[in-house]
Design a protein around this motif. Structure first.
Motif, PDB file in Angstrom:
ATOM      1  N   VAL A   1       0.831  -1.210   0.000  1.00  0.00           N
ATOM      2  CA  VAL A   1       0.000   0.000   0.000  1.00  0.00           C
ATOM      3  C   VAL A   1       0.863   1.257   0.000  1.00  0.00           C
ATOM      4  CG1 VAL A   1      -1.605   1.378   1.380  1.00  0.00           C
ATOM      5  CG2 VAL A   1      -2.033  -1.044   1.042  1.00  0.00           C
ATOM      6  N   GLY A   2       1.884   1.289   0.862  1.00  0.00           N
ATOM      7  CA  GLY A   2       2.746   2.459   0.903  1.00  0.00           C
ATOM      8  C   GLY A   2       3.436   2.723  -0.419  1.00  0.00           C
ATOM      9  N   LEU A   3       3.968   1.687  -1.026  1.00  0.00           N
ATOM     10  CA  LEU A   3       4.643   1.843  -2.319  1.00  0.00           C
ATOM     11  C   LEU A   3       3.655   2.210  -3.422  1.00  0.00           C
ATOM     12  CD1 LEU A   3       7.106  -1.186  -2.117  1.00  0.00           C
ATOM     13  CD2 LEU A   3       7.590   1.228  -1.671  1.00  0.00           C
ATOM     14  N   THR A   4       2.439   1.670  -3.334  1.00  0.00           N
ATOM     15  CA  THR A   4       1.407   2.001  -4.324  1.00  0.00           C
ATOM     16  C   THR A   4       1.040   3.479  -4.250  1.00  0.00           C
ATOM     17  OG1 THR A   4       0.495  -0.233  -4.208  1.00  0.00           O
ATOM     18  CG2 THR A   4      -0.936   1.480  -5.111  1.00  0.00           C
ATOM     19  N   ALA A   5       0.891   4.007  -3.033  1.00  0.00           N
ATOM     20  CA  ALA A   5       0.549   5.421  -2.866  1.00  0.00           C
ATOM     21  C   ALA A   5       1.614   6.321  -3.493  1.00  0.00           C
ATOM     22  CB  ALA A   5       0.385   5.738  -1.383  1.00  0.00           C
ATOM     23  N   VAL A   6       2.875   5.935  -3.299  1.00  0.00           N
ATOM     24  CA  VAL A   6       3.968   6.712  -3.893  1.00  0.00           C
ATOM     25  C   VAL A   6       3.941   6.603  -5.415  1.00  0.00           C
ATOM     26  CG1 VAL A   6       6.483   6.884  -4.121  1.00  0.00           C
ATOM     27  CG2 VAL A   6       5.443   6.540  -1.857  1.00  0.00           C
ATOM     28  N   ALA A   7       3.787   5.390  -5.943  1.00  0.00           N
ATOM     29  CA  ALA A   7       3.803   5.172  -7.397  1.00  0.00           C
ATOM     30  C   ALA A   7       2.633   5.846  -8.090  1.00  0.00           C
ATOM     31  CB  ALA A   7       3.790   3.674  -7.684  1.00  0.00           C
ATOM     32  N   ALA A   8       1.470   5.905  -7.425  1.00  0.00           N
ATOM     33  CA  ALA A   8       0.278   6.488  -8.047  1.00  0.00           C
ATOM     34  C   ALA A   8       0.143   7.981  -7.783  1.00  0.00           C
ATOM     35  CB  ALA A   8      -0.968   5.761  -7.534  1.00  0.00           C
ATOM     36  N   GLY A   9       1.045   8.544  -6.991  1.00  0.00           N
ATOM     37  CA  GLY A   9       0.980   9.970  -6.696  1.00  0.00           C
ATOM     38  C   GLY A   9      -0.079  10.322  -5.679  1.00  0.00           C
ATOM     39  N   MET A  10      -0.415   9.399  -4.780  1.00  0.00           N
ATOM     40  CA  MET A  10      -1.459   9.639  -3.766  1.00  0.00           C
ATOM     41  C   MET A  10      -0.802   9.889  -2.414  1.00  0.00           C
ATOM     42  SD  MET A  10      -4.146   6.649  -4.915  1.00  0.00           S
ATOM     43  CE  MET A  10      -4.895   6.655  -6.544  1.00  0.00           C
ATOM     44  N   THR A  11       0.046  10.938  -2.373  1.00  0.00           N
ATOM     45  CA  THR A  11       0.774  11.247  -1.144  1.00  0.00           C
ATOM     46  C   THR A  11       0.396  12.645  -0.670  1.00  0.00           C
ATOM     47  OG1 THR A  11       2.654  11.926  -2.520  1.00  0.00           O
ATOM     48  CG2 THR A  11       2.678   9.684  -1.674  1.00  0.00           C
ATOM     49  N   THR A  12       1.234  13.224   0.192  1.00  0.00           N
ATOM     50  CA  THR A  12       0.923  14.508   0.825  1.00  0.00           C
ATOM     51  C   THR A  12       0.540  15.576  -0.201  1.00  0.00           C
ATOM     52  OG1 THR A  12       2.510  13.995   2.557  1.00  0.00           O
ATOM     53  CG2 THR A  12       1.798  16.288   2.384  1.00  0.00           C
ATOM     54  N   GLY A  13      -0.619  16.203   0.024  1.00  0.00           N
ATOM     55  CA  GLY A  13      -1.083  17.273  -0.847  1.00  0.00           C
ATOM     56  C   GLY A  13      -1.857  16.812  -2.057  1.00  0.00           C
TER      57      GLY A  13
ATOM     58  N   SER B   1      -5.561  15.835  -8.802  1.00  0.00           N
ATOM     59  CA  SER B   1      -4.127  15.879  -9.091  1.00  0.00           C
ATOM     60  C   SER B   1      -3.547  14.524  -9.489  1.00  0.00           C
ATOM     61  CB  SER B   1      -3.367  16.405  -7.865  1.00  0.00           C
ATOM     62  OG  SER B   1      -3.401  15.462  -6.802  1.00  0.00           O
ATOM     63  N   VAL B   2      -4.296  13.433  -9.260  1.00  0.00           N
ATOM     64  CA  VAL B   2      -3.796  12.107  -9.623  1.00  0.00           C
ATOM     65  C   VAL B   2      -3.921  11.930 -11.133  1.00  0.00           C
ATOM     66  CG1 VAL B   2      -4.090   9.618  -9.337  1.00  0.00           C
ATOM     67  CG2 VAL B   2      -4.413  11.144  -7.386  1.00  0.00           C
ATOM     68  N   SER B   3      -2.811  11.615 -11.790  1.00  0.00           N
ATOM     69  CA  SER B   3      -2.789  11.504 -13.248  1.00  0.00           C
ATOM     70  C   SER B   3      -3.493  10.239 -13.720  1.00  0.00           C
ATOM     71  CB  SER B   3      -1.348  11.492 -13.749  1.00  0.00           C
ATOM     72  OG  SER B   3      -0.683  10.318 -13.299  1.00  0.00           O
ATOM     73  N   ALA B   4      -3.770  10.208 -15.024  1.00  0.00           N
ATOM     74  CA  ALA B   4      -4.407   9.028 -15.616  1.00  0.00           C
ATOM     75  C   ALA B   4      -3.517   7.797 -15.455  1.00  0.00           C
ATOM     76  CB  ALA B   4      -4.701   9.277 -17.093  1.00  0.00           C
ATOM     77  N   SER B   5      -2.215   7.988 -15.653  1.00  0.00           N
ATOM     78  CA  SER B   5      -1.297   6.852 -15.494  1.00  0.00           C
ATOM     79  C   SER B   5      -1.238   6.410 -14.032  1.00  0.00           C
ATOM     80  CB  SER B   5       0.102   7.225 -15.983  1.00  0.00           C
ATOM     81  OG  SER B   5       0.637   8.300 -15.215  1.00  0.00           O
ATOM     82  N   GLY B   6      -1.357   7.389 -13.111  1.00  0.00           N
ATOM     83  CA  GLY B   6      -1.390   7.050 -11.695  1.00  0.00           C
ATOM     84  C   GLY B   6      -2.619   6.225 -11.348  1.00  0.00           C
ATOM     85  N   GLN B   7      -3.756   6.573 -11.949  1.00  0.00           N
ATOM     86  CA  GLN B   7      -4.980   5.805 -11.722  1.00  0.00           C
ATOM     87  C   GLN B   7      -4.852   4.385 -12.260  1.00  0.00           C
ATOM     88  OE1 GLN B   7      -8.741   7.502 -12.738  1.00  0.00           O
ATOM     89  NE2 GLN B   7      -8.237   9.552 -11.982  1.00  0.00           N
ATOM     90  N   VAL B   8      -4.240   4.250 -13.425  1.00  0.00           N
ATOM     91  CA  VAL B   8      -4.053   2.916 -14.008  1.00  0.00           C
ATOM     92  C   VAL B   8      -3.154   2.066 -13.109  1.00  0.00           C
ATOM     93  CG1 VAL B   8      -3.048   1.636 -15.938  1.00  0.00           C
ATOM     94  CG2 VAL B   8      -4.442   3.668 -16.384  1.00  0.00           C
ATOM     95  N   THR B   9      -2.046   2.669 -12.649  1.00  0.00           N
ATOM     96  CA  THR B   9      -1.139   1.958 -11.744  1.00  0.00           C
ATOM     97  C   THR B   9      -1.873   1.500 -10.492  1.00  0.00           C
ATOM     98  OG1 THR B   9       0.776   3.220 -12.521  1.00  0.00           O
ATOM     99  CG2 THR B   9       0.961   2.154 -10.358  1.00  0.00           C
ATOM    100  N   PHE B  10      -2.663   2.425  -9.925  1.00  0.00           N
ATOM    101  CA  PHE B  10      -3.409   2.122  -8.703  1.00  0.00           C
ATOM    102  C   PHE B  10      -4.395   0.978  -8.936  1.00  0.00           C
ATOM    103  CE2 PHE B  10      -7.163   2.722  -6.045  1.00  0.00           C
ATOM    104  CZ  PHE B  10      -6.602   2.722  -4.774  1.00  0.00           C
ATOM    105  N   LYS B  11      -5.148   1.020 -10.022  1.00  0.00           N
ATOM    106  CA  LYS B  11      -6.163  -0.010 -10.289  1.00  0.00           C
ATOM    107  C   LYS B  11      -5.534  -1.374 -10.574  1.00  0.00           C
ATOM    108  CE  LYS B  11      -9.884   3.031 -11.879  1.00  0.00           C
ATOM    109  NZ  LYS B  11     -10.803   3.390 -12.973  1.00  0.00           N
ATOM    110  N   LEU B  12      -4.377  -1.353 -11.246  1.00  0.00           N
ATOM    111  CA  LEU B  12      -3.696  -2.629 -11.493  1.00  0.00           C
ATOM    112  C   LEU B  12      -3.318  -3.314 -10.179  1.00  0.00           C
ATOM    113  CD1 LEU B  12      -1.349  -1.833 -14.530  1.00  0.00           C
ATOM    114  CD2 LEU B  12      -3.246  -3.470 -14.478  1.00  0.00           C
TER     115      LEU B  12
END
Length: 643
Positions: A401-413, A418-429
């Motif tokens: 979960v922690g690494l996913t948040a960083v990879a998808a851009g779901m961190t502080t602020g 602000s989450v990009s389309a590629s970030g959403q794809v990474t998160f859903k995968l």
């Protein structure tokens, strides 16, 4: 015998303890990582923030594995505890107190140390986290180990466990209902629906306080049974657990299957709040989902007996997995549609308690499977496997979960915008694709390798009944040392139940009727109470509760079997008032059963009694004529051993 009756105060106190325990665990395993990734590090340097989040995630991941390694030592420490307040309650209260204080500290930046001295912060964080995790484990293991210590009455245990299951279901899900409303209520800045550090701190204070109060309630409101049976007889080590896993193949396969399944499910559950916050853009709606989870969770638990009976446990497992896979597919295409998201999330949640109960019952059944295969009973070690797997899944999930948040851009602020389309794809995968693969692999293992069905378990129990008396001398796992050689002289045997005395040769079971399991007699019962026929020790107690094996103080080994074919009832309609290894007196109540349930299920209710270690040199004399009515005060048989 002492009364095993529990007060309502005891049940409610224990249920409140389960409520607080699971509220704490849900906060630690699911919502703490959300705080870490979205609020703990706000240095203004995104790369530095991501690096610190990765470090924290790695520390949590590694420390959870350390805690797994020391869990057996925690269990042994609890087993060897002896205080005026009992064995378990001191650890529940102390663990609850230390764990709650540590949780509150972890939901802070430790006075800005995370910015001013990041390295020192990481060291202190690691120290406090492992202290919290260890003391929570003391509390958790002590708490769930208390049920056998509260009463010997199986019916009272079931009531206590039911109350606790309701409490834990509500507690674990209620924290999801209140997390975002509480965080946002106490926050000075909503930050796109994620709140601020002030809001998360007060959320932690409330959870920690409730968890502490629930631990104190257990300490004050419950009372442990004072008995020699509570003394430690067995040390739990990883070496022993691994030995059992490698030799009990059914336990090994169900453990592998469940380990994969729970890893996938825990990963999805841990990312759901991220989905509501950063994909749906509506973190408050998570409370609606969590509220629905409480209702569906309680409904699932209540429906389990009927569903398992109608479908059988194996088929129920596959239907549950199919439902969960469909739910994950719906989740993928739900997008920002709140109704679709809620339907998918609820569909994914409904089967989880059912799968948990299927696995729990199968692991419990593997105790008898291992006993038949290995020649000794490893109950406590076998049942320790599932909690270890849940903790392992939690450790893996926290890391991912922690690494996913960083990879998808779901961190502080970050916000949903602000989450990009590629970030959403990474998160859903990671939230959907990876768990689907893991769960399906676990399901395949279950399908191919787990063969321990209810029917097979009934056959195993039947075999154990027919052989236990002959193998008694080899039972090294037995907690008592009573000799199996009958002492010289005459030994009286009282009727274990009231009813009509009948000839053993006339019963509708050829194995019993032909004397293969020993000489004896049978009784057509007139009530549903089975009593100890002599002073002796309970040497075998079946999970199906329809039979009991006793050894008298003078060496007479007997099997009392209620009904014919009743092993298939899986304990329904039977209540036991003893523990394996317990010493009983003549006339002590051992079992109660509902005779109507046996007849309604289509089984013969005849109670069969055999002396399994009598020899040709022993003389068995019935003291009452066949066809006469007897009760527990009647000496029904005399066994004379001429030495």
């Amino acid at each position: 015998m002492k009364s095993n009756k529990q007060s309502m105060t005891s049940r409610v106190s224990y249920a409140f303890g389960a409520f607080g325990n699971d509220m704490f665990f849900a906060t630690l395993s699911t919502y703490f990582i959300m705080f870490v990734t979205t609020h703990l590090f706000n240095s203004g340097n995104a790369a530095q923030n991501d690096k610190m989040i990765s470090y924290i995630t790695l520390i949590i991941f590694l420390l959870r594995f350390v805690e797994l390694a020391i869990d057996p030592f925690i269990g042994n420490a609890i087993d060897n505890t002896s205080t005026r307040w009992g064995k378990f309650k001191p650890w529940v209260v102390v663990g609850g107190t230390v764990g709650s204080i540590a949780l509150i500290i972890l939901f802070t930046n430790m006075g800005g140390l995370n910015k001013s001295n990041p390295l020192l912060y990481l060291i202190i964080f690691g120290f406090i986290y492992i202290i919290m995790d260890i003391f929570y484990s003391f509390k958790d293991i002590g708490f769930w180990s208390m049920i056998p210590a509260l009463t010997f009455d199986s019916r009272e245990r079931e009531k206590t466990a039911t109350f606790a299951r309701i409490g834990s279901t509500i507690g674990g899900n209620l924290v999801g209902v209140v997390v975002m409303p509480l965080v946002l209520f106490f926050s000075l800045n909503s930050n796109g629906g994620t709140g601020d550090t002030r809001g998360w701190f007060w959320f932690a204070v409330i959870v920690a306080t409730i968890a502490w109060l629930s631990a104190v309630a257990v300490g004050i409101g419950t009372k442990e049974v004072d008995s020699d049976l509570r003394k430690n007889k067995e040390k739990t080590t990883f070496k022993k657990v691994l030995h059992i896993l490698t030799h009990n193949d059914q336990l090994m396969w169900i453990a592998l299957s469940y380990g994969l399944y729970t890893t996938g499910v825990t990963l999805v559950n841990s990312l759901e709040l991220y989905y509501f916050t950063f994909i749906l853009g509506n973190s408050s709606a998570f409370s609606i989902f969590a509220s629905l989870n409480i209702v569906t969770g309680l409904l699932s638990v209540s429906l389990f007996p009927k569903l398992a009976d109608k479908l059988n446990r194996r088929n129920l497992f596959f239907w549950c997995i199919l439902t969960m896979i469909i739910a994950l597919v719906l989740f993928v295409f739900a997008g920002q549609s709140l109704p679709m998201v809620l339907i998918a999330a609820v569909l994914f949640a409904i089967p989880q308690p059912l799968v948990f109960l299927v696995v729990l019952m199968t692991i419990s059944d593997s105790v008898e499977y291992g006993q038949l295969k290995l020649g000794h009973r490893d109950e406590s070690l076998t049942l320790s496997v599932r909690p270890l797997l849940d903790k392992l899944a939690g450790a893996i999930s926290n890391g991912v979960v922690g690494l996913t948040a960083v990879a998808a851009g779901m961190t502080t602020g970050a916000t949903a915008a602000s989450v990009s389309a590629s970030g959403q794809v990474t998160f859903k995968l990671i939230m959907f694709g990876l768990p689907i693969v893991i769960i399906l692999i676990g399901t395949y293992v279950f399908y191919r390798k787990v063969t321990l069905t209810e029917k097979k378990h009934a056959e195993i129990v039947d075999q154990l009944e027919r052989t236990w008396g002959k193998q008694l001398a080899d039972d090294s796992d037995s907690p008592v040392t009573t000799s199996t050689k009958i002492e010289a002289g005459a030994h009286d045997y009282n009727a274990p139940i009231a009813g009509e005395l009948v000839d053993l040769a006339s019963v509708n079971d050829p194995i019993f009727a032909n004397g293969a399991l020993g000489q004896g007699f049978a009784i057509k019962p007139s009530d549903g109470r089975v009593y100890a026929p002599f002073d002796g020790t309970v040497r075998i107690a079946f999970s199906t509760r329809h039979a009991v094996g006793l050894v008298s103080d003078t060496g007479v080994v007997t099997l009392i079997h209620i009904g014919i074919g009743t092993v298939a009832m899986q304990g329904t309609g039977f209540v036991t008032y003893f523990e394996r290894g317990q010493h009983v007196k003549r006339g002590d109540l051992l079992i109660e059963f509902w005779d109507k349930s046996i007849k309604d299920a289509g089984y013969d209710d005849t109670v069969i009694v055999t002396i399994t270690n009598s020899s040709a040199d022993d003389t068995l004399t019935l003291k009452k004529p066949l066809g006469s009515l007897v009760d527990k005060d009647d000496v029904i048989l005399t066994l004379e051993n001429n030495g």
